[in-house]
Design a protein around this motif. Structure first.
Motif, PDB file in Angstrom:
ATOM      1  N   PRO A 100      10.855   4.507 -15.001  1.00 50.32           N
ATOM      2  CA  PRO A 100      10.423   5.537 -15.988  1.00 50.32           C
ATOM      3  C   PRO A 100       8.844   5.718 -15.561  1.00 50.32           C
ATOM      4  CG  PRO A 100      12.110   4.198 -16.916  1.00 50.32           C
ATOM      5  CD  PRO A 100      11.818   3.578 -15.691  1.00 50.32           C
ATOM      6  N   ASP A 103       8.109   7.283 -12.121  1.00 50.42           N
ATOM      7  CA  ASP A 103       8.850   8.553 -12.309  1.00 50.42           C
ATOM      8  C   ASP A 103       7.750   9.767 -12.936  1.00 50.42           C
ATOM      9  OD1 ASP A 103      11.176  10.524 -12.022  1.00 50.42           O
ATOM     10  OD2 ASP A 103      10.613  10.672 -13.927  1.00 50.42           O
ATOM     11  N   ALA A 104       7.333   9.230 -14.357  1.00 49.84           N
ATOM     12  CA  ALA A 104       6.550  10.114 -14.866  1.00 49.84           C
ATOM     13  C   ALA A 104       4.966  10.308 -14.465  1.00 49.84           C
ATOM     14  CB  ALA A 104       5.860   9.545 -16.381  1.00 49.84           C
ATOM     15  N   ARG A 157       5.628  12.702 -11.344  1.00 46.03           N
ATOM     16  CA  ARG A 157       5.592  13.953 -11.958  1.00 46.03           C
ATOM     17  C   ARG A 157       4.201  14.720 -12.505  1.00 46.03           C
ATOM     18  NH1 ARG A 157      11.128  15.416 -12.942  1.00 46.03           N
ATOM     19  NH2 ARG A 157      12.491  13.593 -12.393  1.00 46.03           N
ATOM     20  N   ARG A 158       3.454  13.867 -13.023  1.00 48.35           N
ATOM     21  CA  ARG A 158       2.243  14.316 -13.597  1.00 48.35           C
ATOM     22  C   ARG A 158       1.507  15.014 -12.200  1.00 48.35           C
ATOM     23  NH1 ARG A 158       1.956   9.694 -16.576  1.00 48.35           N
ATOM     24  NH2 ARG A 158       0.318   8.867 -15.433  1.00 48.35           N
TER      25      ARG A 158
END
Length: 253
Positions: free
Chosen positions: A132, A135-136, A139-140
């Motif tokens: 997580p 992944d975050a 994506r940013r």
């Protein structure tokens, strides 16, 4: 092993020496000491530009995607690295030395290295999507590609990739001299990406910075790491955003 097979293998090895480069563990012979005035100018320039460029990188990535502020700051960051590199003193293209001792300008091998690095990151992306925090973080970063103008995103990405190589594997590498330049340039590069406060960029900076540094040491110039960086960046920009647009978990019920 029969004599005919042994002879064929020996002939194959002999031919391969003309098409295979020396490994990344190879280090080119130093060109000799630079004049004291050039060394002093390099170190002053490198110190100032490293601080300025790191600050500008952090500010640019804090800007809103697809905003004039972001594109302006991103291009200004690339200009800072580039101008600082040129002001610091002469830079060298470098050569790839083949296993038979012949030297060639580094073009094909660096591009293939960039493709290989992208393949490794593509595999790593599958793992990152299941963590997580990573992944975050990815994506940013990718929202700049998703929300931005494709031509401008490509321009700023490639401009910064080339400029970073001119500075970190060019000016800074030369300023460090023989005092562990691969390690020092990688640490400086990684510390610069830390200004983004994004763990995925810091991790990528550490991994790719090491590869670029080894290429610089093995070839004696910036052309090999620059071409690898541009190839890797272009492929990441093209294929990574669609991967992270997909849902992480699929309903199989």
């Amino acid at each position: 092993m029969s004599g005919g097979l042994r002879g064929a293998l020996d002939a194959l090895r002999a031919r391969s020496r003309g098409v295979l480069p020396r490994g990344l563990g190879h280090a080119v012979a130093p060109r000799g000491p630079e004049p004291a005035a050039v060394v002093a100018r390099r170190r002053r320039t490198v110190g100032a530009v490293c601080l300025a460029g790191s600050g500008m990188l952090g500010v640019s990535l804090a800007a809103k995607p697809d905003s004039p502020r972001f594109y302006g700051l991103a291009l200004a960051t690339a200009a800072t690295w580039t101008v600082g590199s040129l002001v610091s003193g002469p830079l060298h293209q470098g050569w790839i030395e083949m296993q038979d001792g012949v030297r060639r300008r580094p073009v094909v091998v660096p591009v293939l290295t960039g493709v290989g690095a992208f393949g490794c990151f593509l595999v790593g992306a599958q793992v990152a999507r299941r963590v997580p925090a990573l992944d975050a973080a990815v994506r940013r970063v990718l929202r700049f590609a998703d929300e931005g103008s494709t031509p401008l995103v490509v321009l700023t990405t490639l401009a910064n990739g080339a400029a970073e190589e001119l500075f970190f594997r060019g000016a800074l590498f030369e300023a460090v001299g023989e005092r562990r330049p691969v390690l020092v340039s990688t640490l400086a590069y990684t510390a610069t990406t830390a200004s983004s406060r994004n763990p995925s960029l810091v991790l990528a900076g550490a991994v790719m910075g090491t590869l670029f540094g080894l290429q610089r040491r093995a070839t004696g110039g910036v052309q090999a790491p620059l071409l690898t960086h541009l190839t890797w960046s272009a492929l990441m920009l093209r294929y990574l955003p669609p991967l992270f647009r997909e849902p992480r978990f699929r309903d199989v019920s």
